[in-house]
Structure formats: C-alpha cells, structure tokens
Design a protein around this motif. Structure first.
Motif, PDB file in Angstrom:
ATOM      1  N   THR A   1     -34.267 -24.425   3.216  1.00 11.92           N
ATOM      2  CA  THR A   1     -33.325 -25.128   3.796  1.00 11.92           C
ATOM      3  C   THR A   1     -32.081 -24.797   3.655  1.00 11.92           C
ATOM      4  O   THR A   1     -31.028 -24.644   4.557  1.00 11.92           O
TER       5      THR A   1
ATOM      6  N   LEU B   1     -29.961 -23.242   6.714  1.00  9.85           N
ATOM      7  CA  LEU B   1     -28.312 -23.895   6.896  1.00  9.85           C
ATOM      8  C   LEU B   1     -27.251 -22.873   6.752  1.00  9.85           C
ATOM      9  O   LEU B   1     -26.347 -22.681   7.613  1.00  9.85           O
ATOM     10  N   HIS B   2     -27.232 -21.918   5.968  1.00  6.13           N
ATOM     11  CA  HIS B   2     -26.432 -20.842   5.489  1.00  6.13           C
ATOM     12  C   HIS B   2     -26.446 -20.009   6.897  1.00  6.13           C
ATOM     13  O   HIS B   2     -25.186 -19.551   7.149  1.00  6.13           O
TER      14      HIS B   2
ATOM     15  N   GLU C   1     -27.433 -20.630   9.887  1.00  3.87           N
ATOM     16  CA  GLU C   1     -27.064 -21.313  11.117  1.00  3.87           C
ATOM     17  C   GLU C   1     -25.472 -21.404  11.208  1.00  3.87           C
ATOM     18  O   GLU C   1     -24.721 -21.292  12.183  1.00  3.87           O
ATOM     19  N   TYR C   2     -24.943 -21.626   9.915  1.00  4.58           N
ATOM     20  CA  TYR C   2     -23.389 -21.897   9.709  1.00  4.58           C
ATOM     21  C   TYR C   2     -22.575 -20.593   9.960  1.00  4.58           C
ATOM     22  O   TYR C   2     -21.677 -20.417  10.785  1.00  4.58           O
ATOM     23  N   SER C   3     -23.251 -19.465   9.333  1.00  2.00           N
ATOM     24  CA  SER C   3     -22.452 -18.031   9.627  1.00  2.00           C
ATOM     25  C   SER C   3     -22.581 -17.824  11.109  1.00  2.00           C
ATOM     26  O   SER C   3     -21.708 -17.385  11.503  1.00  2.00           O
TER      27      SER C   3
ATOM     28  N   ALA D   1     -22.874 -19.632  13.722  1.00  2.00           N
ATOM     29  CA  ALA D   1     -22.145 -20.600  14.473  1.00  2.00           C
ATOM     30  C   ALA D   1     -20.597 -20.056  14.571  1.00  2.00           C
ATOM     31  O   ALA D   1     -19.815 -20.104  15.302  1.00  2.00           O
ATOM     32  N   ASN D   2     -20.242 -19.859  13.193  1.00  2.00           N
ATOM     33  CA  ASN D   2     -18.849 -19.498  13.022  1.00  2.00           C
ATOM     34  C   ASN D   2     -18.487 -18.025  13.736  1.00  2.00           C
ATOM     35  O   ASN D   2     -17.657 -17.930  14.251  1.00  2.00           O
TER      36      ASN D   2
ATOM     37  N   TRP E   1     -18.078 -19.082  17.274  1.00  2.00           N
ATOM     38  CA  TRP E   1     -16.771 -20.006  17.306  1.00  2.00           C
ATOM     39  C   TRP E   1     -15.604 -19.278  17.339  1.00  2.00           C
ATOM     40  O   TRP E   1     -14.668 -19.542  18.194  1.00  2.00           O
ATOM     41  N   TYR E   2     -15.611 -18.177  16.421  1.00  2.00           N
ATOM     42  CA  TYR E   2     -14.297 -17.545  16.363  1.00  2.00           C
ATOM     43  C   TYR E   2     -14.003 -16.367  16.987  1.00  2.00           C
ATOM     44  O   TYR E   2     -12.970 -15.981  17.137  1.00  2.00           O
TER      45      TYR E   2
END
Ligand code: HEM
Length: 106
Positions: free
Chosen positions: A50, A54-55, A57-59, A61-62, A65-66
């Motif tokens: 998990t 999570l890591h 998805e976060y990477s 997404a960033n 996003w940026y």
C-alpha cells in the motif's frame, strides 16, 4: 502467465482499460485468484504494497500537476513494440516538459 490467453483476453494488446473492472478496483493481492501479482502473493507478499502504490500515485500525480508534457517536434509517440535486447518502444520516448502556469495553487 502475463501472456497466457487463458488468463488474459488479447494478452498482446495494450489495453490498460482491462484493469477498469469492478469500479476500478483490480485485485493485485492474489486473494481472489492469481492473475497479476506485482507484489507477490500469500504469506511472503510485500508488506509495504500500500505504501508502494501510494508513493507511485503521489509521484505520478505530482509530475502531471507541475508539468506540461509534449512530444518534441518530429518525435511522435509510437507504442508499437520493437524487440531489442529487451522490448523497447518503436521510437525512444522523448518528452518536452515545461512548468505549468495554469495550475491552481493552494
Ligand atoms: C512499487 C514498489 C514495490 C514493489 C513492486 C514491491 C514488490 C515486492 C515483491 C514482489 C516482493 C516479494 C514477495 C514474495 O516473495 O512473494 C516484496 C517483498 C518485500 N517488500 Fe516490497 N515492493 C515494493 C515496495 C516496498 C517498500 C516501499 C518496502 C518497505 C518500505 C518493501 C518491503 C518489502 C519487504 C520487507 C519484503 C519481504 C517480505 C517477506 O519476505 O516476508 N517493499 N516486495
């Protein structure tokens, strides 16, 4: 197993939507049958799967996003596979990235 037509329909086709079953919840734990198990299965399964997901998805997404991601002129994205020492993309993936100026900051 990943290429077995008894396990996957059209195993050689790139169809990410095949994972969009059950409202996007695809079992990768091997609890409902072993089909795809990037984190192993059973007693010795990755205890941090998990955290790993999570890591990732976060990477991703960033990165989205940026930055704006576009192919450089004359470098079209082609997902066709080419067999070399490993399987690679027909045209090596190149991307031009630039900071997004339109993003909402909080
Ligand atoms: C995307 C990231 C990751 C992937 C794909 C991954 C994948 C795996 C796989 C395939 C196994 C072997 C399972 C088996 O033998 O059946 C494993 C074991 C393990 N992973 Fe991960 N892992 C990831 C992230 C992590 C992270 C972030 C940690 C720690 C913070 C971690 C800790 C462990 C440990 C301690 C084991 C050994 C479990 C055991 O033998 O009982 N993994 N992982």
């Amino acid at each position: 197993m990943g290429l077995d037509p008894k396990v996957w329909e059209d195993p050689m086709e790139f169809k990410p939507e095949r994972f969009l079953v059950n409202n996007g919840v695809f079992d990768i734990t091997g609890r409902k049958g072993i089909k795809m198990m990037p984190f192993g299965a059973g007693k010795r399964m990755c205890p941090a799967y998990t955290l790993g997901l999570l890591h990732l998805e976060y990477s991703v997404a960033n990165l989205i996003w940026y930055f704006n991601w576009t192919p450089p002129d004359g470098h079209d994205v082609d997902l066709t596979e080419k067999a070399e020492f490993t399987i690679v993309m027909m045209n090596p993936l190149q991307a031009k990235i630039s900071a997004r100026t339109d993003k909402i900051t909080t």
